[in-house]
Design a protein around this motif. Structure first.
Motif, short mmCIF file in Angstrom:
data_model
loop_
_atom_site.label_atom_id
_atom_site.label_comp_id
_atom_site.label_asym_id
_atom_site.label_seq_id
_atom_site.Cartn_x
_atom_site.Cartn_y
_atom_site.Cartn_z
N LYS A 265 -5.69 16.24 -19.60
CA LYS A 265 -4.69 17.27 -19.34
C LYS A 265 -3.67 16.88 -18.27
CE LYS A 265 -6.51 20.24 -22.23
NZ LYS A 265 -5.79 20.56 -23.49
N THR A 266 -3.82 15.69 -17.68
CA THR A 266 -2.90 15.24 -16.63
C THR A 266 -2.48 13.80 -16.88
OG1 THR A 266 -3.98 16.68 -15.01
CG2 THR A 266 -2.55 14.96 -14.15
N ILE A 267 -1.19 13.52 -16.80
CA ILE A 267 -0.65 12.17 -16.91
C ILE A 267 -0.15 11.77 -15.52
CG2 ILE A 267 0.95 10.65 -18.12
CD1 ILE A 267 -1.09 12.10 -19.96
N PHE A 268 -0.61 10.63 -15.03
CA PHE A 268 -0.26 10.21 -13.68
C PHE A 268 0.94 9.26 -13.67
CE2 PHE A 268 -4.86 11.07 -13.55
CZ PHE A 268 -4.89 12.03 -12.56
N PHE A 269 1.82 9.46 -12.70
CA PHE A 269 2.92 8.52 -12.49
C PHE A 269 3.05 8.25 -10.99
CE2 PHE A 269 4.90 12.64 -12.01
CZ PHE A 269 5.90 12.46 -11.07
N GLU A 270 3.94 7.31 -10.63
CA GLU A 270 4.07 6.91 -9.23
C GLU A 270 5.32 7.48 -8.59
OE1 GLU A 270 3.81 3.05 -10.78
OE2 GLU A 270 2.17 4.16 -11.70
N GLU A 271 5.25 7.66 -7.29
CA GLU A 271 6.34 8.32 -6.58
C GLU A 271 7.62 7.48 -6.57
OE1 GLU A 271 3.84 6.82 -5.41
OE2 GLU A 271 4.07 6.01 -3.41
N THR A 280 7.45 12.60 -20.89
CA THR A 280 7.57 12.65 -22.35
C THR A 280 6.20 12.81 -22.99
OG1 THR A 280 9.56 11.26 -22.34
CG2 THR A 280 8.32 11.36 -24.41
N LEU A 281 5.26 12.00 -22.54
CA LEU A 281 3.89 12.09 -23.08
C LEU A 281 3.25 13.42 -22.72
CD1 LEU A 281 1.55 10.72 -24.56
CD2 LEU A 281 0.89 9.65 -22.39
N ALA A 282 3.44 13.86 -21.50
CA ALA A 282 2.85 15.13 -21.06
C ALA A 282 3.40 16.31 -21.87
CB ALA A 282 3.12 15.33 -19.57
N ASN A 283 4.70 16.28 -22.15
CA ASN A 283 5.31 17.35 -22.94
C ASN A 283 4.72 17.43 -24.34
OD1 ASN A 283 6.99 18.21 -20.87
ND2 ASN A 283 8.70 16.89 -21.49
N GLU A 284 4.48 16.26 -24.93
CA GLU A 284 3.91 16.23 -26.28
C GLU A 284 2.47 16.74 -26.29
OE1 GLU A 284 4.43 12.85 -28.72
OE2 GLU A 284 6.47 12.43 -28.03
N LEU A 285 1.79 16.55 -25.17
CA LEU A 285 0.39 16.98 -25.08
C LEU A 285 0.24 18.36 -24.46
CD1 LEU A 285 -1.09 13.64 -23.70
CD2 LEU A 285 -1.53 14.59 -25.97
N GLN A 286 1.38 18.93 -24.02
CA GLN A 286 1.34 20.17 -23.25
C GLN A 286 0.42 20.00 -22.03
OE1 GLN A 286 0.23 23.14 -26.25
NE2 GLN A 286 2.40 23.66 -26.50
N ALA A 287 0.57 18.84 -21.40
CA ALA A 287 -0.23 18.48 -20.22
C ALA A 287 0.64 18.51 -18.97
CB ALA A 287 -0.85 17.11 -20.41
N LYS A 288 0.00 18.32 -17.82
CA LYS A 288 0.71 18.27 -16.54
C LYS A 288 0.96 16.81 -16.14
CE LYS A 288 -1.68 22.42 -14.84
NZ LYS A 288 -2.60 22.95 -13.81
N THR A 289 1.83 16.63 -15.19
CA THR A 289 1.99 15.32 -14.56
C THR A 289 1.60 15.44 -13.09
OG1 THR A 289 4.31 15.76 -14.02
CG2 THR A 289 3.87 14.58 -16.08
N ALA A 290 1.14 14.35 -12.53
CA ALA A 290 0.77 14.33 -11.11
C ALA A 290 1.05 12.94 -10.55
CB ALA A 290 -0.71 14.69 -10.93
N VAL A 291 1.29 12.89 -9.26
CA VAL A 291 1.62 11.62 -8.60
C VAL A 291 0.37 10.96 -8.03
CG1 VAL A 291 2.83 10.56 -6.65
CG2 VAL A 291 3.97 12.30 -8.03
N LEU A 292 0.18 9.69 -8.37
CA LEU A 292 -0.80 8.83 -7.70
C LEU A 292 -0.01 7.73 -7.01
CD1 LEU A 292 -3.84 8.15 -10.09
CD2 LEU A 292 -3.82 9.48 -7.98
N SER A 293 -0.10 7.65 -5.70
CA SER A 293 0.67 6.66 -4.96
C SER A 293 0.04 5.28 -5.09
CB SER A 293 0.71 7.04 -3.47
OG SER A 293 1.35 6.02 -2.73
N THR A 294 0.90 4.28 -5.29
CA THR A 294 0.43 2.89 -5.31
C THR A 294 0.52 2.25 -3.93
OG1 THR A 294 2.63 2.10 -5.91
CG2 THR A 294 1.09 2.55 -7.72
N LEU A 295 1.10 2.97 -2.96
CA LEU A 295 1.24 2.50 -1.58
C LEU A 295 2.00 1.19 -1.46
CD1 LEU A 295 -2.25 3.63 -1.10
CD2 LEU A 295 -0.89 3.73 0.97
#
Length: 325
Positions: A265-271, A280-295
């Protein structure tokens, strides 16, 4: 009366001159103190923080790659090479991240420069893009390559696992001690103290991720392999090594099917990267996006606000826990 005034003026001038002389001596002493310290260049943020925690105020430390530059895209300039040559040590992650390290070895006198490979002796994970399809002539080898024929045979993102971070800190510490044995005791104490903090972080990751229901994470690019390997997760990257790689229609379809099957239910991307593909993927899945930092780069403002490797990794853990539970 005039004699008294002249005497007073001369006395005042002598005090001012003495103060200037004292200030000059202080400035000179500070300058000499700086010159007597080791000069250590680090490549990007995690290497900078790990080294800074070890050396404290015993060395002059700088960061080579600007925080505004994606480390995967960085190429050292002639000025960078000159700064490296003037240093006593260069701390880098590994040749799969700093793909230009061979050029440095050829361009500078390494007899006067300690090259400190933070991942030395650590078994690296092969660079794989699970579930990543390649079409229209886009081969796996092409995606692995970076710049003129350089390749990423192994995953360089060790620092994103606290377990691996501890090993890198130990490696850096040993090399720093070797080039500056006079301050060995300080470096050992600093290293021990920092490793205790990292161990606590590792235990938090162990505890939280052991109890989460879902174990699969879809990430924008293949940066979290060591984190997944260390704590029982499975990483499915949308792109390969670079967050700027865009997937084809076939791959998006496969990812969509995988996400539905595993109830993701969550697709991770970087800040520091565009969230377009993840959204785009989250919209197709009706999912959320969230940030995972790569530092890979902290801004000056973040550093001034007290952000650190540990605080950001704690934030990453909170994000993972919320998504996977």
């Amino acid at each position: 009366m005039r004699k008294k005034i002249i005497t007073a003026v001369l006395f005042t001038i002598s005090i001012i001159l003495a103060g200037c002389h004292s200030g000059s001596n202080e400035s000179q002493n500070k300058s000499e103190d700086q010159e007597n310290k080791l000069n250590i260049v680090t490549t990007f943020y995690p290497m900078y923080e790990f080294t800074k925690e070890i050396v404290g105020d015993k060395t002059n430390i700088s960061m080579l790659i600007p925080t505004t530059v994606e480390p995967h895209d960085f190429e050292p300039t002639a000025k960078d090479l000159a700064n490296i040559q003037q240093a006593d040590g260069l701390v880098y992650n590994n040749e799969n991240m700093e793909t230009w390290i061979d050029e440095v070895q050829q361009a500078v006198n390494t007899e006067e420069l300690e090259l400190i490979n933070a991942s030395e002796g650590i078994e690296l994970l092969p660079f794989l893009t699970e579930g990543h399809s390649h079409e229209e002539g886009h081969s796996h080898e092409e995606e692995q390559s970076h710049g003129e024929g350089r390749s990423h045979e192994f995953d360089p993102h060790l620092w994103l696992s606290p377990k691996m971070a501890m090993l890198e800190v130990e490696n850096i510490s040993k090399k720093i001690i070797r080039i500056d044995p006079a301050n060995r005791k300080t470096y050992e104490q600093n290293t021990k103290h920092y490793l205790e903090k990292l161990k606590k972080l590792d235990e938090q990751y162990e505890s939280v991720l052991k109890s989460v229901k879902n174990k699969e994470i879809i990430t924008q690019h293949a940066a979290f392999g060591y984190l997944a390997d260390s704590y029982g997760l499975k990483q499915i990257p949308i792109a390969g090594l670079s967050p700027d790689n865009e997937p084809g229609a076939k791959q998006l379809k496969e990812l969509k099917e995988f996400a539905k099957k595993h109830n993701i239910k969550t697709i991770f991307f970087e800040e520091n990267a565009s969230s377009k593909v993840a959204e785009t993927l989250a919209n197709e899945l009706q999912a959320k996006t969230a940030v995972l930092s790569t530092l890979e780069g902290l801004s000056d403002e973040e550093i001034q606000n007290g952000k650190t490797y540990i605080s950001i990794m704690e934030k990453n853990l909170q994000v993972l826990e919320k998504a996977l539970k």
